[in-house]
Design an enzyme around this catalytic site. Structure first.
Site, PDB file in Angstrom:
ATOM      1  N   LYS A 278      -8.443  -1.239  -5.091  1.00  0.00           N
ATOM      2  CA  LYS A 278      -7.549  -2.302  -5.504  1.00  0.00           C
ATOM      3  C   LYS A 278      -7.557  -3.432  -4.460  1.00  0.00           C
ATOM      4  CE  LYS A 278      -5.058   1.224  -7.993  1.00  0.00           C
ATOM      5  NZ  LYS A 278      -5.245   0.835  -9.402  1.00  0.00           N
TER       6      LYS A 278
ATOM      7  N   ASP B 183       2.114   6.437  -0.774  1.00  0.00           N
ATOM      8  CA  ASP B 183       0.923   6.060  -1.531  1.00  0.00           C
ATOM      9  C   ASP B 183       0.931   4.536  -1.603  1.00  0.00           C
ATOM     10  OD1 ASP B 183      -0.964   5.428  -3.441  1.00  0.00           O
ATOM     11  OD2 ASP B 183      -0.240   6.851  -4.938  1.00  0.00           O
TER      12      ASP B 183
ATOM     13  N   TRP C  95       2.210   7.648 -10.976  1.00  0.00           N
ATOM     14  CA  TRP C  95       1.525   8.235  -9.822  1.00  0.00           C
ATOM     15  C   TRP C  95       2.434   9.118  -9.002  1.00  0.00           C
ATOM     16  CZ3 TRP C  95      -3.085   8.076 -11.307  1.00  0.00           C
ATOM     17  CH2 TRP C  95      -3.546   6.981 -12.061  1.00  0.00           C
TER      18      TRP C  95
END
Lengths: 359, 359
Positions: free
Chosen positions: A196, A172, A103
């Site tokens: 999540k 993030d 990511w």
């Protein structure tokens, strides 16, 4: 009662059954209005209250200071990879990124379209099995911000403490938001996809310090300016109503559990059960270096790929689902976010011991 | 059974009760997997089947040719306002827009960031009470496409037939997709937010002719390239799973109703009930010119703003909800999309007659 399995999926991920039961009712008749939540105008007083309540709960649980805006955006965390540099590096300024996994790599690629990007650290050569310690990298004086991924879902690594720097921090936190207490005032921007630790897929939370929204270049499309959404409380256009509602329900549940601090204790204890099992034998090997271990995603290997496949298949037979590792590193992964119950972790540990003894 | 009201909301809008009942079950336990739909990995075989089924139903119902891609994107129809010119006018080319309301105005504003925009027609001076007829505007030879809004939700106008031109047609069909039979092959790109005629808020359908995806400039952010999503069947990143599922359920319902053709007949008949009532008296005045009338959104006025407020309040008391017009034109509006039942329209017409007689 629903016959539940233990769902170790990395995201979308298991949600509290109370949230599912409530959503199941509200979806067809919201608060006895005769209108279902998902067919209700976003400008109705009922839905406006849902959105306001979701924001105020998040502010309360994360202790978000007043000079930060909370936005509920679409496009996934992946859209933040370009929106951040598009809004903050408008004149091609420099920014610093720490490359700790898939990511962050994707975020670096997008950022390069807008500014000069300095990759100050990378653990790519060691299959992203660690995050940097303080002092393992340096940041240029003229860098605008330091970007890092707080928890790396795929590799199972996590920053145990955050970078200690004067630079603006951008993070993030898609896979560990609300899993541990953090000091929001140390950050310029925090973002996280909901699916999540916060709710269903379809909404991304952005927490941004107000003054940063002034940097966006004039010629940026309206929908891509943070200020557009901040000025209209995330209702500039029709928001993803159901996903925002879902986050609100998860936050209510989280508050009832004792809030973030209680959750952090429970998360540490849950992860310890698994890491203790892994450390007690050579049969299982954790992917992450010990100092970089995640309390959300535990990636591990067995002696062979064949045994891993057998392990995953046999686990599924007893209701331990979603244990296959991400295709980029293979092996096994147990994602145990806030809503994942301790009993499920205990059952997995018991199964791991049995499997080792039998194979 | 849920005690339902008639919900005339312009969007998010009323959904079939069968869809709500099914979603209510699936949300907590999808197909007896022991995992709720909204906590299920988007890569699971169960969810992949949901996404594939949604796309194939849409292809079937709209008869979408094979050389078109169907994308399920986030960001709302509002994000298409910039994505279209960003992808199609990469070198600053010219495009033509018809200005028939708030949404075309917003699209024009965004398009000007990318290319030379010719506004060939505008009904703004007459409060957008009509759409152009063939021959009322002309298009420059060097224009890349003609952009128009098929149905104007706020003003209650609709193109009865589509512009007859060799130019590439691009249309915002957010408020009338699937309400009438169209020939997709005449279009380069069609898009629509789901929350009016297709499902819950949170997903936007884009139907794009494949060759057009090749025009996107290289330096466009990955998430903003149509091709990114087309190449991965809208699963480049985590999609808005629940909204896609919801669209699929609405499409199943639509197919059971006899498909788009049957729906079109019913929509025409429903709208006629209301327009006949409006035309039978001077008490109610339709906003749209007769030749531009929408079969989805019927905007009308009463003799005074006071009477309009009273009308809306009394209607709500008998379960006719959401009749307030958009703040930009005031008055009343009845949105009667595919899922809005004929009985609700009949009840509104009866109420309109009673109200006129009493006031």
């Amino acid at each position: 009662m629903v016959d539940r399995v233990y769902n170790f999926s990395a995201g979308p991920a298991t949600l509290p059954i109370d949230v599912l039961e409530q959503a199941s009712q509200d979806i067809k008749n919201f608060k006895e209005t005769g209108i279902g939540l998902i067919e209700m105008s976003h400008r109705s007083k009922e839905f406006m209250a849902v959105a306001e309540n979701t924001e105020s709960l998040l502010r309360e649980l994360m202790e978000i200071p007043d000079n930060y805006k909370v936005l509920f955006l679409q496009g996934g965390a992946s859209s933040q990879f370009f929106m951040i540099p598009m809004n903050l590096l408008g004149n091609g300024e420099k920014a610093t990124y720490l490359n700790t996994g898939t990511w962050s790599k994707k975020a670096i690629k997008e950022a390069k379209l807008f500014g000069e990007i300095e990759v100050a650290y990378s653990s790519e050569e060691q299959t992203f099995n660690k995050v940097p310690e303080q002092g393992e990298y340096s940041i240029s004086d003229d860098s605008e911000y330091l970007y890092f991924v707080s928890n790396n879902t795929i590799y199972g690594t996590q920053f145990p403490t955050f970078p200690d720097t004067d630079k603006l921090l951008i993070s993030d936190m898609s896979s560990d938001i609300l899993s541990r207490k953090i000091d929001v005032s140390k950050f310029g921007l925090i973002f996280a996809g909901a699916q999540k630790n916060m709710g269903p897929a379809g909404v991304t939370v952005v927490i941004i310090r107000e003054d940063l929204m002034e940097k966006t270049p004039e010629n940026t499309p309206t929908m891509l300016k943070y200020k557009t959404h901040a000025d209209k409380d995330s209702m500039f256009n029709t928001p993803p109503c159901f996903a925002i509602y879902g986050v609100g329900e998860v936050l209510k549940w989280l508050k009832k559990q004792g809030g973030v601090e209680a959750m952090e204790k429970r998360n540490i204890a849950k992860a310890a059960l698994l890491y203790d099992c892994i450390d007690s034998t050579d049969y299982y090997r954790g992917h992450a270096e010990v100092g970089s271990r995640s309390i959300m995603n535990i990636s591990f290997n067995l002696p062979s790929a064949d045994l891993e496949a057998q392990f995953i298949a046999e686990a599924a037979k007893i209701g331990l689902m979603g244990l296959k590792g991400h295709r980029s590193i293979g092996g096994c992964r147990a994602s145990i976010y806030n809503a994942f119950p301790t009993e499920g972790v205990e059952k997995l540990v018991a199964f791991m011991k049995e499997f080792e003894a039998a194979n």
